[in-house]
Design an enzyme around this catalytic site. Structure first.
Site, PDB file in Angstrom:
ATOM      1  N   ASN A   9       1.011  -1.194  -0.004  1.00 27.75           N
ATOM      2  CA  ASN A   9       0.084  -0.115   0.134  1.00 27.75           C
ATOM      3  C   ASN A   9       0.853   1.259   0.106  1.00 27.75           C
ATOM      4  O   ASN A   9       1.489   1.636   0.848  1.00 27.75           O
ATOM      5  CB  ASN A   9      -0.918   0.115   1.240  1.00 27.75           C
ATOM      6  N   LYS A  11       0.028   4.139  -0.377  1.00 28.25           N
ATOM      7  CA  LYS A  11      -0.444   5.218   0.207  1.00 28.25           C
ATOM      8  C   LYS A  11      -0.352   6.337  -0.826  1.00 28.25           C
ATOM      9  O   LYS A  11      -0.129   6.516  -2.146  1.00 28.25           O
ATOM     10  CB  LYS A  11      -0.131   5.749   1.564  1.00 28.25           C
ATOM     11  N   HIS A  92      -9.597   1.290   4.381  1.00 27.75           N
ATOM     12  CA  HIS A  92      -8.208   1.333   5.135  1.00 27.75           C
ATOM     13  C   HIS A  92      -8.700   2.416   6.357  1.00 27.75           C
ATOM     14  O   HIS A  92      -9.474   3.165   6.196  1.00 27.75           O
ATOM     15  CB  HIS A  92      -7.269   2.048   4.344  1.00 27.75           C
ATOM     16  N   GLU A  94      -7.015   5.134   7.380  1.00 27.70           N
ATOM     17  CA  GLU A  94      -6.923   6.265   7.225  1.00 27.70           C
ATOM     18  C   GLU A  94      -8.342   6.837   6.571  1.00 27.70           C
ATOM     19  O   GLU A  94      -8.336   8.009   6.724  1.00 27.70           O
ATOM     20  CB  GLU A  94      -5.645   6.532   6.539  1.00 27.70           C
ATOM     21  N   GLU A 164      -5.799  -4.643  10.424  1.00 27.17           N
ATOM     22  CA  GLU A 164      -4.882  -3.785  10.942  1.00 27.17           C
ATOM     23  C   GLU A 164      -5.127  -3.049  11.981  1.00 27.17           C
ATOM     24  O   GLU A 164      -6.005  -1.966  11.954  1.00 27.17           O
ATOM     25  CB  GLU A 164      -4.861  -2.732   9.791  1.00 27.17           C
ATOM     26  N   GLY A 170       1.900   2.483  10.724  1.00 29.66           N
ATOM     27  CA  GLY A 170       2.821   3.531  10.548  1.00 29.66           C
ATOM     28  C   GLY A 170       3.462   4.181  11.871  1.00 29.66           C
ATOM     29  O   GLY A 170       3.990   5.328  11.896  1.00 29.66           O
ATOM     30  N   SER A 209       2.829  -1.885  10.716  1.00 27.43           N
ATOM     31  CA  SER A 209       4.457  -1.908  10.878  1.00 27.43           C
ATOM     32  C   SER A 209       5.101  -3.440  10.479  1.00 27.43           C
ATOM     33  O   SER A 209       5.898  -3.606  11.444  1.00 27.43           O
ATOM     34  CB  SER A 209       4.652  -1.428  12.349  1.00 27.43           C
ATOM     35  N   GLY A 230       2.535  -1.048   4.443  1.00 25.91           N
ATOM     36  CA  GLY A 230       2.502   0.391   3.965  1.00 25.91           C
ATOM     37  C   GLY A 230       4.027   1.095   3.781  1.00 25.91           C
ATOM     38  O   GLY A 230       4.704   0.696   2.806  1.00 25.91           O
TER      39      GLY A 230
HETATM   40  C1  PEP Z   1      -0.924   0.394   6.018  1.00 24.89           C
HETATM   41  O1  PEP Z   1      -0.973   1.468   5.551  1.00 24.89           O
HETATM   42  O2  PEP Z   1      -1.889  -0.496   5.468  1.00 24.89           O
HETATM   43  C2  PEP Z   1       0.030  -0.090   6.912  1.00 24.89           C
HETATM   44  C3  PEP Z   1      -0.078  -1.377   7.267  1.00 24.89           C
HETATM   45  O3  PEP Z   1       1.017   0.721   7.111  1.00 24.89           O
HETATM   46  P1  PEP Z   1       2.433   0.405   7.821  1.00 24.89           P
HETATM   47  O4  PEP Z   1       3.055  -0.719   7.078  1.00 24.89           O
HETATM   48  O5  PEP Z   1       3.420   1.539   7.367  1.00 24.89           O
HETATM   49  O6  PEP Z   1       2.288   0.348   9.223  1.00 24.89           O
END
Ligand code: PEP
Length: 247
Positions: A9, A11, A92, A94, A164, A170, A209, A230
């Site tokens: 992803n 983003k 998601h 966000e 998630e 993040g 993460s 991400g």
């Molecule tokens: C995501 O945006 O779906 C995500 C898991 O981000 P990150 O891996 O940066 O935590």
């Protein structure tokens, strides 16, 4: 046996030049799992062309719940298919937190994707406040119930789900494999109450993460079928190392 799936992803990151570098590096990678790269809308044609022949499939990060028409600024699922997308992320955290997407809207987007032959990666997960209040399973169950109200399990199995935890996205703070497995198992049980066979086929990804250093242990859990990645997906070598952990 569910084949592992690892999805990037990106983003709202990337540029024509940076994407070209990523795609050039990806050409040397042979991933032992299914791979999807979810790029920003404007770069989908570039990324789709760059992935051609690599085995990785193209995904978007959102779609409109509406059919094409007078919806300024929106992008229809038909358009995503038209430029080669096979997958699309819906719900998601966000988008839920920053753009007010409700459980019902997210489910409507998943249903619309499925109706168009696009595979949704439908995201669910709790906030830190909800986890600290002991409400994780209840919150995720409600998000799942909304999805199931509009999408039968065998249709969700066509795409994938992603657990998630919002507090892990993040932040550099990953759920422990046991914490993640507990929620993944609960999601699968909820799916199984509707359709046991489809539940066994459904891939449930973990996101939050994930890095090369923690991916293998997470992916080894019985109900974790890969990851939604991400930050670490922005560097092709890191993303490739995470895919390698999904062997
Ligand atoms: C995501 O945006 O779906 C995500 C898991 O981000 P990150 O891996 O940066 O935590």
């Amino acid at each position: 046996m569910r084949r592992k799936l690892v999805a990037a992803n990106w983003k709202m990151n990337g540029s024509s030049a940076a994407n070209a570098q990523w795609l050039a590096a990806w050409r040397d990678v042979s991933a032992p799992c299914d791979v999807v790269v979810c790029a920003p809308f404007v770069y989908l044609p570039q990324v789709g062309a760059g992935l051609a022949g690599s085995g990785a499939e193209l995904g978007a990060q959102n779609l409109s719940a509406q059919a094409p028409g007078a919806y300024t600024g929106e992008v229809a699922g038909e358009m995503l298919s038209d430029v080669g997308c096979r997958w699309v992320i819906v719900g998601h955290s966000e988008r839920r937190a920053l753009y007010g997407e409700t459980n019902e809207l997210v489910a409507g987007k998943a249903a619309r994707a499925i109706a168009l032959g696009l595979k949704p990666i439908a995201c669910v997960g709790e906030t830190l406040t909800e986890r600290d209040a002991g409400r994780t399973l209840e919150v995720v169950a409600a998000q799942m119930a909304a999805l199931l109200a509009q999408c039968p399990v065998e249709q969700l199995a066509f795409g994938a789900l992603a657990y998630e935890p919002v507090w892990a996205i993040g932040t550099g703070r990953t759920a422990t494999p046991a914490q993640a497995q507990e929620v993944h198992a609960a999601i699968r049980e909820q799916l199984a109450r509707a359709d046991a066979q489809a539940a066994q086929r459904t891939r449930i990804l973990y996101g939050g993460s994930v890095k090369p250093g923690n991916a293998r242990e997470l992916f080894a859990q019985p109900d974790i079928d890969g990851g939604l990645i991400g930050g670490a997906s922005l560097v092709a070598a890191e993303f490739a190392a995470i895919c390698a952990a999904a062997s």
